[in-house]
Design an enzyme around this catalytic site. Sequence first.
Site, short mmCIF file in Angstrom:
data_model
loop_
_atom_site.label_atom_id
_atom_site.label_comp_id
_atom_site.label_asym_id
_atom_site.label_seq_id
_atom_site.Cartn_x
_atom_site.Cartn_y
_atom_site.Cartn_z
N LYS A 10 -43.19 20.98 3.58
CA LYS A 10 -41.73 21.06 3.72
C LYS A 10 -41.36 21.28 5.18
O LYS A 10 -42.17 21.79 5.98
CB LYS A 10 -41.13 22.18 2.86
CG LYS A 10 -41.56 23.62 3.24
CD LYS A 10 -40.66 24.33 4.24
CE LYS A 10 -41.37 25.41 4.97
NZ LYS A 10 -40.97 26.38 5.72
N GLY A 98 -45.77 26.87 9.24
CA GLY A 98 -44.33 26.79 8.95
C GLY A 98 -44.01 25.59 8.08
O GLY A 98 -42.86 25.19 7.94
N GLY A 102 -49.65 26.52 1.90
CA GLY A 102 -50.17 27.41 0.84
C GLY A 102 -49.21 27.49 -0.33
O GLY A 102 -49.62 27.44 -1.50
N SER A 103 -47.92 27.57 -0.04
CA SER A 103 -46.90 27.65 -1.10
C SER A 103 -46.90 26.37 -1.92
O SER A 103 -46.75 26.40 -3.15
CB SER A 103 -45.50 27.83 -0.50
OG SER A 103 -45.46 28.93 0.36
N SER A 104 -47.08 25.23 -1.26
CA SER A 104 -47.06 23.96 -1.96
C SER A 104 -48.31 23.81 -2.83
O SER A 104 -48.25 23.27 -3.94
CB SER A 104 -46.95 22.82 -0.95
OG SER A 104 -46.40 21.69 -1.56
N ASP A 136 -41.15 30.61 -0.84
CA ASP A 136 -41.04 29.15 -0.72
C ASP A 136 -41.60 28.42 -1.94
O ASP A 136 -41.42 27.21 -2.06
CB ASP A 136 -41.82 28.67 0.52
CG ASP A 136 -40.98 28.70 1.79
OD1 ASP A 136 -39.77 28.96 1.70
OD2 ASP A 136 -41.55 28.46 2.86
#
Length: 284
Positions: A10, A98, A102-104, A136
């Site tokens: 993102k 940024g 990891g969140s994805s 996120d």
Amino acid sequence: MKIYERASAKINLSLDVLRKREDGYHEVEMIMTMVDLADRIEMQELPRDTIIISSQAGYIPLDEKNLAFQAARLIKDRYDVRKGVYIHLDKKIPVAAGLAGGSSDAAATLRGLNRLWGLGIPTEELQVLGAELGSDVPFCVTGGTALATGRGERLQPVNNPLQCWVILAKPPINVSTSEVYGKLNAAHIRNHPDTQSILEAIRGKRFDELCHRLGNVLEEVTLELYPQVRQMKEVMERLGADGVLMSGSGPTVFGLVSKEAKVARIYNGLRGFCKDVYAVRMLP
Ligand SMILES: C[C@@](CO)(OP(=O)(O)O)[C@H](O)COP(=O)(O)OP(=O)(O)OC[C@H]1O[C@@H](n2ccc(N)nc2=O)[C@H](O)[C@@H]1O
Ligand SMILES: Nc1ncnc2c1ncn2[C@@H]1O[C@H](COP(=O)(O)OP(=O)(O)O)[C@@H](O)[C@H]1O
């Protein structure tokens, strides 16, 4: 059975902080969108009740610190799944950049295990679970373009008819998100982005207006801590990107470019300064 999920990166087209909250998080207003740089996640059922993570990337944790591991454990615990899974992360998104790599990965693991184990969990419920893993993650469950508020977990989808190139350049430093938020003085932010005008520019397909209004208040902290990020912005502007901004807490800088003819020149120019450069498309 073996299944695959794409975990896209993102960027934040805007990032505003409204205040610091009592729980330590910051109340934000962000416009996020996905780009076509993605990790590829393979998930395979195991005969034993265990979670095993592997990756070709040597620089991420493979134990319970990995966000994909945490996502798998959460879904197993919450839905009482007594099965095991082997998860391979083919990392393409640079780490601690940024770009929410990891969140994805965590979001893709939630989507994938929902399919693999036939759990039938609705998307909104996956997002609520995701919020337990990181601010996120709920956005990454669905992707697209969205206005994120709260600590980032409250989402309103945004119709985004814009198609453009996105050039990403990550200076060779790692930035800690909590350090950047920790050093931000939320009561004295100098330049708040105008979120509503940015939303109108996106919905109205006014690319130049969007480029002109891009804004991220975390630049105030990261650019002071790491002058390389400021330099990267300057180089990208000089090379002719239409709009330039730092993504999230950094250090990745992105440039929006409308004309394909300019992309190669900017990409090649940046490669002279930095190894991690990508020319990708904004995802519809
Ligand atoms: C800055 C942003 C912008 O998209 O992205 P990245 O730079 O990480 O990609 C996000 O807000 C990051 O989201 P995420 O990386 O999921 O953060 P979390 O794990 O929830 O939180 C990490 C730490 O950041 C701080 N934090 C995070 C979100 C928020 N709204 N306020 C905060 O103060 C807290 O100190 C928290 O302990
Ligand atoms: N699957 C994963 N991929 C990348 N980083 C991960 C993963 N799981 C845990 N991490 C850790 O999460 C931290 C933030 O990584 P990342 O999500 O890539 O960055 P950012 O939050 O800046 O977008 C890193 O310190 C990394 O070690």
